[in-house]
Design an enzyme around this catalytic site. Structure first.
Site, PDB file in Angstrom:
ATOM      1  N   ARG A 133       0.537  -0.886   0.020  1.00 18.15           N
ATOM      2  CA  ARG A 133       0.182   0.015   0.183  1.00 18.15           C
ATOM      3  C   ARG A 133       1.145   1.147  -0.235  1.00 18.15           C
ATOM      4  O   ARG A 133       1.768   1.741   0.805  1.00 18.15           O
ATOM      5  CB  ARG A 133      -1.150  -0.026   0.943  1.00 18.15           C
ATOM      6  CG  ARG A 133      -1.988   1.208   1.460  1.00 18.15           C
ATOM      7  CD  ARG A 133      -2.397   0.831   2.206  1.00 18.15           C
ATOM      8  NE  ARG A 133      -3.584   0.383   1.814  1.00 18.15           N
ATOM      9  CZ  ARG A 133      -5.173   0.394   2.603  1.00 18.15           C
ATOM     10  NH1 ARG A 133      -5.235   0.617   3.284  1.00 18.15           N
ATOM     11  NH2 ARG A 133      -5.656   0.515   1.658  1.00 18.15           N
TER      12      ARG A 133
ATOM     13  N   HIS B 153      -7.643   0.734  -6.713  1.00 13.58           N
ATOM     14  CA  HIS B 153      -7.604   0.035  -4.937  1.00 13.58           C
ATOM     15  C   HIS B 153      -8.137  -1.661  -5.839  1.00 13.58           C
ATOM     16  O   HIS B 153      -9.682  -2.268  -5.423  1.00 13.58           O
ATOM     17  CB  HIS B 153      -8.284   0.801  -4.476  1.00 13.58           C
ATOM     18  CG  HIS B 153      -8.284   0.048  -2.717  1.00 13.58           C
ATOM     19  ND1 HIS B 153      -7.563  -1.198  -2.442  1.00 13.58           N
ATOM     20  CD2 HIS B 153      -8.910   0.589  -1.540  1.00 13.58           C
ATOM     21  CE1 HIS B 153      -7.562  -1.530  -1.201  1.00 13.58           C
ATOM     22  NE2 HIS B 153      -8.965  -0.411  -0.486  1.00 13.58           N
TER      23      HIS B 153
ATOM     24  N   GLN C 214      -9.878  -3.870  -3.586  1.00 14.87           N
ATOM     25  CA  GLN C 214     -11.647  -3.606  -2.510  1.00 14.87           C
ATOM     26  C   GLN C 214     -12.474  -3.675  -4.229  1.00 14.87           C
ATOM     27  O   GLN C 214     -13.469  -4.100  -3.848  1.00 14.87           O
ATOM     28  CB  GLN C 214     -11.258  -1.923  -2.534  1.00 14.87           C
ATOM     29  CG  GLN C 214     -12.712  -1.090  -1.979  1.00 14.87           C
ATOM     30  CD  GLN C 214     -12.918  -2.156  -1.009  1.00 14.87           C
ATOM     31  OE1 GLN C 214     -12.120  -1.880   0.232  1.00 14.87           O
ATOM     32  NE2 GLN C 214     -14.436  -2.846  -0.456  1.00 14.87           N
TER      33      GLN C 214
ATOM     34  N   ASP D 205     -17.154   7.344  -2.108  1.00 14.19           N
ATOM     35  CA  ASP D 205     -15.767   6.737  -0.692  1.00 14.19           C
ATOM     36  C   ASP D 205     -15.688   8.760   0.004  1.00 14.19           C
ATOM     37  O   ASP D 205     -16.142   9.370  -0.299  1.00 14.19           O
ATOM     38  CB  ASP D 205     -14.748   6.822  -1.832  1.00 14.19           C
ATOM     39  CG  ASP D 205     -13.739   6.532  -1.278  1.00 14.19           C
ATOM     40  OD1 ASP D 205     -13.581   6.084   0.301  1.00 14.19           O
ATOM     41  OD2 ASP D 205     -12.590   6.482  -1.966  1.00 14.19           O
TER      42      ASP D 205
ATOM     43  N   CYS E 260     -15.912   1.596   1.153  1.00 10.80           N
ATOM     44  CA  CYS E 260     -14.832   0.868   0.610  1.00 10.80           C
ATOM     45  C   CYS E 260     -14.998   0.456   2.384  1.00 10.80           C
ATOM     46  O   CYS E 260     -14.174   0.112   2.847  1.00 10.80           O
ATOM     47  CB  CYS E 260     -13.976   1.065  -0.228  1.00 10.80           C
ATOM     48  SG  CYS E 260     -13.555   2.902   0.187  1.00 10.80           S
TER      49      CYS E 260
ATOM     50  N   ARG F 153     -13.232  -9.266   1.425  1.00 16.46           N
ATOM     51  CA  ARG F 153     -12.054  -8.902   1.395  1.00 16.46           C
ATOM     52  C   ARG F 153     -10.993  -9.725   1.163  1.00 16.46           C
ATOM     53  O   ARG F 153     -10.115 -10.321   0.501  1.00 16.46           O
ATOM     54  CB  ARG F 153     -11.553  -7.577   2.213  1.00 16.46           C
ATOM     55  CG  ARG F 153     -12.120  -5.755   1.896  1.00 16.46           C
ATOM     56  CD  ARG F 153     -11.170  -5.702   0.690  1.00 16.46           C
ATOM     57  NE  ARG F 153     -10.226  -5.321   0.243  1.00 16.46           N
ATOM     58  CZ  ARG F 153      -9.143  -4.764   0.629  1.00 16.46           C
ATOM     59  NH1 ARG F 153      -9.964  -3.417   1.429  1.00 16.46           N
ATOM     60  NH2 ARG F 153      -7.897  -4.771   0.790  1.00 16.46           N
TER      61      ARG F 153
HETATM   62  N1  NVA Z   1      -9.497   6.457  -1.477  1.00 14.00           N
HETATM   63  C1  NVA Z   1      -9.178   5.773  -0.606  1.00 14.00           C
HETATM   64  C2  NVA Z   1      -9.852   4.696   0.344  1.00 14.00           C
HETATM   65  C3  NVA Z   1      -9.491   4.397   1.327  1.00 14.00           C
HETATM   66  C4  NVA Z   1      -9.843   2.483   1.630  1.00 14.00           C
HETATM   67  C5  NVA Z   1      -8.192   6.377   0.385  1.00 14.00           C
HETATM   68  O1  NVA Z   1      -7.361   6.507  -0.205  1.00 14.00           O
HETATM   69  O2  NVA Z   1      -8.128   6.679   1.519  1.00 14.00           O
HETATM   70  N1   CP Z   2     -11.135  -0.276   2.292  1.00 12.48           N
HETATM   71  C1   CP Z   2      -9.758  -0.213   2.947  1.00 12.48           C
HETATM   72  O1   CP Z   2      -8.522  -0.663   1.979  1.00 12.48           O
HETATM   73  O2   CP Z   2      -9.688   0.041   4.686  1.00 12.48           O
HETATM   74  P1   CP Z   2      -9.077   0.176   5.320  1.00 12.48           P
HETATM   75  O3   CP Z   2      -8.237   1.598   4.346  1.00 12.48           O
HETATM   76  O4   CP Z   2      -8.789  -0.123   6.759  1.00 12.48           O
HETATM   77  O5   CP Z   2      -7.845  -1.136   4.643  1.00 12.48           O
END
Ligand code: NVA
Ligand code: CP
Length: 309
Positions: free
Chosen positions: A105, A132, A135, A224, A264, A292
């Site tokens: 990540r 992502h 997800q 989101d 998500c 997930r």
């Molecule tokens: N769009 C959000 C998703 C978090 C799971 C982010 O990138 O923070």
């Molecule tokens: N939806 C998701 O990826 O959640 P986290 O940021 O908690 O991993």
């Protein structure tokens, strides 16, 4: 050397591979619910590298890998040399000599691509600024569980033209459904990032100024956070720009009567979604979060062992 199967964006797999993965995730989920052991990855190790915070991604990959018989090494920017400027290429060469699979990540998609280029083992995108894919894999599996095939259906995206929106659009082109997108002005999707060809066929993508219009007749309404990780400095200005992009009961009312709501997570009730929607009857966010783990178990098994059924 044979090519390594990375999963860096949704388009890295084909429609037929997704059909297999959704079936396989369902088999793996049933075994989990029945407390039946399923350990095809005995003695395999997964490295989890987090440069941004996580709850679901960490727990789902970590629990999932243990359930598959393997083990996990967890690294973050602050407790590894990644935070002290060791080149990503060197980190990739070293880490991938010791583990069988890597999930990352991070920020820019180019960073995970550079890691993958120097990795000896498959690399999975656990979220980047642009995408992502894990997800959306879970979201489509959840849709299929509740409503059947997603092909020909309409998804309404209300909010930021972010990593989730981009990945929904990749999936729409690949799996043949449509995404109605409504974002505040200046926060739209970048088609060059989201599209397979640079320009998305209107059959799969339509934009709307008014979020209510995007939701009309949709089979699924989804949103989101207004401010994704890495964009926190824009938080206050985004709160003003996004005020009308809160999924409400009125928006759900113009969608199909049996429309689902997804998010998500993490969610901010009263910002991108009203509490009565996310906590209401059409919401499947808890299934979505649980799934997930099931889809990622199917994905890890597939990347390392190929098709097993
Ligand atoms: N769009 C959000 C998703 C978090 C799971 C982010 O990138 O923070
Ligand atoms: N939806 C998701 O990826 O959640 P986290 O940021 O908690 O991993």
């Amino acid at each position: 050397m044979t090519a390594i199967n990375h999963y860096l964006q949704f388009t890295d797999l084909s429609a037929s591979q997704y059909a297999y993965l959704f079936d396989r995730a369902s088999v793996i989920k049933k075994k989990f619910k029945a407390y039946e052991k399923h350990q095809p990855l005995l003695d395999r190790t997964l490295a989890l590298i987090f440069e941004k915070a996580s709850t679901r991604t960490r727990v789902s990959f970590e629990a999932g890998m243990y359930q598959l018989g393997g083990s996990v090494v967890h690294l973050t920017t602050s407790d590894s040399q990644l935070g002290r400027a060791e080149p990503i290429e060197d980190s990739a060469r070293v880490i991938s000599r010791m583990v069988d699979l890597v999930m990352i990540r991070t920020y820019e998609q180019t960073k995970i691509e550079r890691f993958a280029q120097y990795s000896r083992v498959p690399v999975i995108n656990g979220l980047t600024n642009e995408f992502h894919p894990c997800q959306i894999l879970a979201d489509i599996f959840t849709f299929i569980e509740h409503r059947g095939a997603i092909q020909g259906k309409t998804v309404a995206w209300v909010g930021d033209g972010n990593n989730m929106a981009n990945t929904w659009l990749q999936a729409a082109e690949l799996l043949d459904f449509k995404v109605n997108v409504s974002t505040p002005s200046g926060y739209g999707v970048d088609e060059k990032v989201a599209s397979i060809t640079g320009k998305i066929n209107p059959k799969h993508y339509q934009t709307y100024t008014n979020p209510m219009d995007a939701c009309r007749d949709a089979d699924l309404v989804t949103t989101d956070v207004w401010t994704s990780m890495g964009y926190e400095a824009e938080n206050e200005i985004r709160k003003q720009a996004f005020a009308a992009w809160r999924v409400s009961a009125d928006m759900m009312a113009v969608a199909q009567a049996n429309a689902l709501f997804m998010h998500c997570l993490p969610a901010h009730r009263g910002e991108e979604v009203d509490a009565e929607v996310i906590d209401g009857e059409q919401s499947v966010v808890w299934d979505e979060a649980e799934n997930r783990m099931h889809v990622q178990k199917a994905l890890m098994e597939f990347l390392l062992l190929g098709r097993l059924s």
